[in-house]
Design an enzyme around this catalytic site. Structure first.
Site, PDB file in Angstrom:
ATOM      1  N   LYS A   1       0.848  -1.196   0.000  1.00  0.00           N
ATOM      2  CA  LYS A   1       0.000   0.000   0.000  1.00  0.00           C
ATOM      3  C   LYS A   1       0.881   1.242   0.000  1.00  0.00           C
ATOM      4  O   LYS A   1       1.977   1.222   0.565  1.00  0.00           O
ATOM      5  CB  LYS A   1      -0.840   0.047   1.288  1.00  0.00           C
ATOM      6  CG  LYS A   1      -1.976  -0.931   1.376  1.00  0.00           C
ATOM      7  CD  LYS A   1      -2.722  -0.738   2.708  1.00  0.00           C
ATOM      8  CE  LYS A   1      -3.773  -1.795   2.934  1.00  0.00           C
ATOM      9  NZ  LYS A   1      -4.883  -1.753   1.989  1.00  0.00           N
TER      10      LYS A   1
ATOM     11  N   ARG B   1      -9.767 -11.800   3.313  1.00  0.00           N
ATOM     12  CA  ARG B   1     -10.615 -12.921   2.896  1.00  0.00           C
ATOM     13  C   ARG B   1      -9.868 -14.253   3.004  1.00  0.00           C
ATOM     14  O   ARG B   1     -10.495 -15.299   3.144  1.00  0.00           O
ATOM     15  CB  ARG B   1     -11.138 -12.663   1.473  1.00  0.00           C
ATOM     16  CG  ARG B   1     -10.060 -12.507   0.446  1.00  0.00           C
ATOM     17  CD  ARG B   1     -10.568 -11.840  -0.829  1.00  0.00           C
ATOM     18  NE  ARG B   1     -10.696 -10.382  -0.679  1.00  0.00           N
ATOM     19  CZ  ARG B   1     -11.127  -9.569  -1.635  1.00  0.00           C
ATOM     20  NH1 ARG B   1     -11.493 -10.050  -2.811  1.00  0.00           N
ATOM     21  NH2 ARG B   1     -11.208  -8.267  -1.422  1.00  0.00           N
TER      22      ARG B   1
HETATM   23  N1  BES Z   1      -7.708  -3.785   5.118  1.00  0.00           N
HETATM   24  C1  BES Z   1      -7.996  -3.457   3.775  1.00  0.00           C
HETATM   25  C2  BES Z   1      -9.346  -2.764   3.595  1.00  0.00           C
HETATM   26  C3  BES Z   1      -9.500  -1.403   4.211  1.00  0.00           C
HETATM   27  C4  BES Z   1      -9.323  -0.267   3.445  1.00  0.00           C
HETATM   28  C5  BES Z   1      -9.890  -1.250   5.522  1.00  0.00           C
HETATM   29  C6  BES Z   1      -9.507   0.987   4.003  1.00  0.00           C
HETATM   30  C7  BES Z   1     -10.064  -0.006   6.092  1.00  0.00           C
HETATM   31  C8  BES Z   1      -9.881   1.118   5.320  1.00  0.00           C
HETATM   32  C9  BES Z   1      -8.016  -4.721   2.924  1.00  0.00           C
HETATM   33  O1  BES Z   1      -7.169  -5.739   3.330  1.00  0.00           O
HETATM   34  C10 BES Z   1      -7.580  -4.334   1.553  1.00  0.00           C
HETATM   35  O2  BES Z   1      -6.461  -3.942   1.403  1.00  0.00           O
HETATM   36  N2  BES Z   1      -8.476  -4.468   0.586  1.00  0.00           N
HETATM   37  C11 BES Z   1      -8.181  -4.135  -0.763  1.00  0.00           C
HETATM   38  C12 BES Z   1      -8.754  -5.232  -1.640  1.00  0.00           C
HETATM   39  C13 BES Z   1      -8.322  -5.147  -3.063  1.00  0.00           C
HETATM   40  C14 BES Z   1      -6.845  -5.458  -3.189  1.00  0.00           C
HETATM   41  C15 BES Z   1      -9.137  -6.126  -3.868  1.00  0.00           C
HETATM   42  C16 BES Z   1      -8.834  -2.785  -1.066  1.00  0.00           C
HETATM   43  O3  BES Z   1      -9.911  -2.514  -0.540  1.00  0.00           O
HETATM   44  O4  BES Z   1      -8.236  -2.007  -1.776  1.00  0.00           O
HETATM   45 MN    MN Z   2      -5.208  -5.524   2.530  1.00  0.00          MN
END
Ligand code: BES
Ligand code: MN
Ligand code: ZN
Length: 499
Positions: free
Chosen positions: A275, A349
């Site tokens: 990220k 997931r």
């Molecule tokens: N923990 C994050 C989701 C999240 C985002 C929680 C903002 C709280 C605030 C999750 O693990 C994630 O990174 N999801 C990705 C999924 C994507 C790679 C399909 C996302 O939401 O970008």
């Molecule tokens: Mn994530």
């Protein structure tokens, strides 16, 4: 935590530092809400005018402090704006009470004691005010060398029904619920450096001690032996190895069994699908779901309903390193299915799938998972509303209704069948990401694959509400404890045959 008492006395005669009253916008200027009458009488009926003179309007969240100037034993009067307070006995009315009490408690940080002179007509109102006071007074200062102000120390809720059994029971329940929410908040606020999976598991075990709960913790060796490929795959890049915590509440003569599964990523860097820094900042909160299910089952053991409850908390740290899983790796999950990891940032997931399969082995009637799962859910519903997905519209509506009565904003989302084929993988049974559109829904569709046939399942995506920017009502900055009250309400509803 703030000590709560009940009293039927005149609030102006109670020994305390402050009195909290509620005000709303009236036809000409601010108007006092029920509960404030004795305070107004002590001000010779001039209280609304006085508050108006110093700018009170009654809008939601507004705080106006005036000196009591001898009119009451307390030295200061805190008038909290309620906005519109309509429909007595409704969930909205109670949520307004909760927020008013929370704003009052927050405004009184540094004050030893307060009296709440608010419109408390029945047990539900008393519980709402108690919850608001307990949640609004929460502060997290574990990492401050100078603690600053102490939270409000004690509060007395004034109601004519202070000796009513149902009112007392409702306040006792609110104390247990409030403690669970605040415990969740503190776990969420603890930096990932200190709340590693092992430390989190230890803390969960410590909180389950002394209650009618049985706890087991699988460490990385036990996870490997049993084939928890999802949890291990996500955790393999970190120097802090993963855990799976299972906490079971088994009362005698329970007819039904609820499984609670919570995402416990102690830090989500994204892994090799790293990220950007700004997106990473709040990611110590990515274990909010696990904290919620652990705190909820601890609260359930105290409330002692006649329904079996098991919490499953898969805990891992998602880090990039030479040992991290790669985009394109294939994991063999608990139970044997294979997943192609196309994006290591879709890790929640993966740990949840393992835990949901594990939960299914215990034969629950209902599985509820809770997770900070997708940024897409935040895009869809904003930062204050969680998404609900479920197998069947009846369950979806009942979970939504439970959240509403618990005072948590959640909203139903669909699980469109056509999204399943977007998760098809050329090499494995399923891929961990589908197309970009409807990201919250494809995450739900992925999880559904791992829910055993015939078991009801609801999925709560709390990515938005779990971590908060700016305080409002009884919600502080930082960890919020989102979902805890709903989980406890769901268990109560199952116990009552309502769900
Ligand atoms: N923990 C994050 C989701 C999240 C985002 C929680 C903002 C709280 C605030 C999750 O693990 C994630 O990174 N999801 C990705 C999924 C994507 C790679 C399909 C996302 O939401 O970008
Ligand atoms: Mn994530
Ligand atoms: Zn995550």
């Amino acid at each position: 935590m703030t000590a709560i008492a009940l009293s039927s006395a005149d609030p102006t005669s109670i020994t305390a530092d402050a009195i909290i009253i509620a005000v709303a916008a009236g036809d000409d200027g601010v108007r006092l809400l029920p509960g404030a009458e004795p305070v107004d009488a002590a001000f010779r009926g001039s209280l609304a005018t006085t508050l108006g003179h110093v700018g009170a309007t009654g809008k939601a969240g507004e705080v106006t402090k005036v000196p009591a100037s001898g009119a009451a034993k307390a030295t200061v009067l805190v008038a909290v704006g309620a906005g519109t307070l309509d429909g007595e006995g409704t969930t909205r009315h109670r949520e307004t009470l909760r927020r008013v009490a929370g704003v009052g408690a927050r405004a009184l940080a540094g004050t030893p004691s307060a009296v709440a002179a608010l419109p408390v007509a029945d047990a539900g109102d008393a519980a709402a005010v108690a919850e608001g006071l307990l949640l609004g007074s929460y502060m997290f200062s574990d990492y401050k060398t100078d603690n600053g102000k102490a939270p409000l120390g004690a509060a007395t809720i004034v109601t004519r029904k202070s000796r009513d059994k149902a009112v007392k029971a409702a306040v006792a329940r609110a104390e247990i619920v409030g403690e669970a929410v605040n415990l969740t908040r503190s776990w969420v606020n603890t930096p990932a450096r200190d709340l590693t999976p092992a430390a989190f598991a230890d803390a969960a075990v410590a909180h389950a001690k002394g209650l009618r709960l049985s706890v087991d913790v699988l460490d990385e060796k036990a996870l490997a032996k049993r084939g928890f490929g999802g949890i291990l795959g996500v955790g393999q890049g970190s120097a802090n190895p993963p855990r799976l915590v299972r906490i079971a509440y088994r009362p005698s003569r329970a007819k039904r069994h609820v499984a609670l599964v919570g995402k416990g990523i102690t830090f989500d860097s994204g892994g090799l699908s790293l990220k950007p820094n700004d997106a990473m900042l709040a990611m110590k909160s990515d274990m909010s779901g696990a904290a919620a299910v652990v705190a909820a089952v601890v609260a359930v053991a105290r409330l002692a309903p006649r329904v079996a409850v098991t919490a499953y908390a898969p805990m891992a740290e998602n880090m990039p390193s030479g040992s991290a899983q790669r985009p394109s790796d294939v994991l063999t999950m608990y139970g044997g299915r294979t997943v192609e990891v196309l994006n290591t940032d879709a890790e929640g997931r993966l740990v949840l799938a393992d835990a949901i399969v594990r939960a299914g082995e215990d034969g629950p009637d209902l599985i509820v998972d809770i997770a900070t799962l997708t940024g897409a859910c935040v895009v869809a519903l904003g930062t204050r509303v969680s998404g609900i997905m479920a197998t069947g519209d009846d369950l979806l509506e009942k979970v939504h209704d439970a959240s509403d009565r618990a005072g948590e904003q959640m909203w139903p989302l669909p699980l469109p069948e056509e999204l399943r084929e977007k998760l098809d993988s050329p090499v494995a049974d399923i891929a961990n990401i589908g197309e970009r559109w409807g990201g919250a829904l494809s995450a739900g569709v992925f999880l559904k694959e791992f829910v055993p046939d015939g078991i009801g399942w609801a999925h709560l995506d709390i990515a938005g509400p779990s971590f908060n920017d700016k305080p409002f009502g009884y919600t502080p900055k930082g960890g919020t404890g989102a979902g805890v009250r709903t989980l406890i309400q769901i268990v109560d509803d199952v116990a009552a045959g309502r769900l």
